[in-house]
Design a protein around this motif. Structure first.
Motif: not given
Ligand SMILES: [Zn+2]
Length: 400
Positions: A130, A162-163, A101, A187
């Motif tokens: 991340d 994604e978050e 992401h 991730e």
């Molecule tokens: Zn992530």
């Protein structure tokens, strides 16, 4: 297990640690909080440029429609950035999915925007672990695999939401998962390299209750109290929780002055199902409770939301993929373990498509989703090597 082959060794020698770090620094300097559309667009463009070094096609895909329910019960469209899709050798026998992401949890007005060296080799910055570090090492591993001449077909999906639950990219991920032998998602791993194993699932609902307003003293009997009905709904749902289905009524929006029977409430509730059967049970529970409360309290109940992250068990296919990653790590002198977690990510959705996935192939780092987020810089090379060897072995038929 075993040693590296000459081809694997040659691929690892091509990995460029400085190039990976430069990309992380460049990409982490772009604010790409999920809701910051201009930043997400800039990040998508930067990725499209970088991933154009691979053969195949690079496209930016428009986000699917997604909605949010406001505290006043109104439903509005939620805007998202475009997603990156790279397709390479769709005709090859072995097809792999790689996902990541481009968004972060830090909004454009968040104080955490810059990179700082905590100590030599440990970089603090928004999204460094991340997962801008993960994206940099995924690309580097792919470039090494390409240089080795492996006959591997693959798709890369890097989504922009994604978050916040992948609402505008879930269909794209499911489409890309089709026909893939396995998936790797970038991730971050834990600081010691431990991977996430089984993951629980999650579902979020906003249930809008509309009653009828009335004077609290003069004609309360004419009112239909939405707060009371929403509370009754919360109690019913909560009473149905089990060790395999956590139910958390988290918030009730609505209500008003003390002298008015409230005509609106929005109940927010989170479910954590252990498996697909619990999802079905929870869906039936929500439908039944909504209908009963609507009848008993003479209110209108509208249910929004769903199970956007199904549980990810370790089934035999996933166990085989984990073993392959572990063996690749062993050949590199990297001990790889995994541990179950309650956290969720796109790996949940990919597993629900029946495709085995290891979803923490990214960099080693920690304190993610906080201003202390850090990346262990040496892990870029280390984890790119792990990915490259894993991909080469998949290309060679290790999962066939
Ligand atoms: Zn992530």
């Amino acid at each position: 297990m075993g040693e590296l082959t000459r081809g694997e060794r040659a691929a690892i020698e091509r990995l460029d640690a400085a190039r990976m770090l430069a990309r992380v620094e460049r990409w982490a300097a772009i604010n790409s909080g999920t809701r910051h559309l201009a930043g997400c667009a800039a990040m998508a463009d930067a990725l499209a440029d970088a991933f154009a070094d691979l053969p195949g096609t690079v496209t930016l895909v428009d986000p699917a429609a997604a909605e949010s329910v406001a505290a006043d019960g109104s439903v509005t469209a939620l805007e998202h950035g475009r997603h990156l899709r790279v397709t390479v050798r769709p005709e090859a026998r072995v097809q792999l999915l790689l996902t990541g992401h481009l968004d972060t949890v830090y909004p454009v007005d968040h104080p955490f925007q810059t990179l700082t060296w905590c100590e030599p080799g440990v970089l603090n910055g928004p999204g460094v672990a991340d997962m801008k570090g993960g994206l940099a090492l995924m690309l580097e591993a792919l470039l090494a695999v390409e240089a080795s001449g492996a006959d591997l077909g693959y798709e890369v999906i890097v989504n922009s939401d994604e978050e916040t639950g992948s609402f505008s990219s879930a269909a794209l991920l499911a489409d890309a998962a089709r026909g893939k032998v396995a998936a790797l998602t970038y991730e971050p791993a834990l600081p010691d390299g431990t991977l996430a194993g089984a993951r629980g699932g999650t579902g979020n609902f906003s249930i809008v209750v509309r009653g009828r307003a009335a004077h609290a003293g003069r004609n309360p009997g004419d009112g239909r109290n939405a707060i009371v009905a929403a509370s009754a709904l919360a109690l019913r749902l909560h009473a149905a929780r089990t060790p395999r289905l956590a139910v958390n009524p988290a918030r009730i929006d609505g209500g008003g002055p003390n002298n008015v029977v409230p005509d609106l409430a929005v109940l927010r509730v989170n479910f954590r199902p252990a498996d697909a059967a619990e999802i079905a049970r929870a869906q039936a529970l929500v439908a039944q409770a909504a209908a009963e409360v609507a009848a008993v309290h003479e209110v209108e109940v509208t249910v929004h939301g769903g199970f956007n992250r199904p549980p990810k068990p370790i089934d035999p296919g996933a166990a085989r993929l984990f073993a392959l990653v572990r063996d690749s790590g062993a050949a590199l002198g990297q001990p790889i373990a995994w541990r179950d977690t309650g956290g969720v990510c796109d790996g949940n959705n990919i597993a629900a498509c029946g495709v085995p996935v290891v979803d923490t192939m990214g960099a080693r780092g920690g304190a993610i989703h906080s201003a202390d987020e850090f990346l262990i810089v040496d892990s870029l090379h280390e984890r790119a090597a792990l990915s490259a060897v894993t991909m080469l072995r998949i290309a060679g038929g290790a999962l066939a």
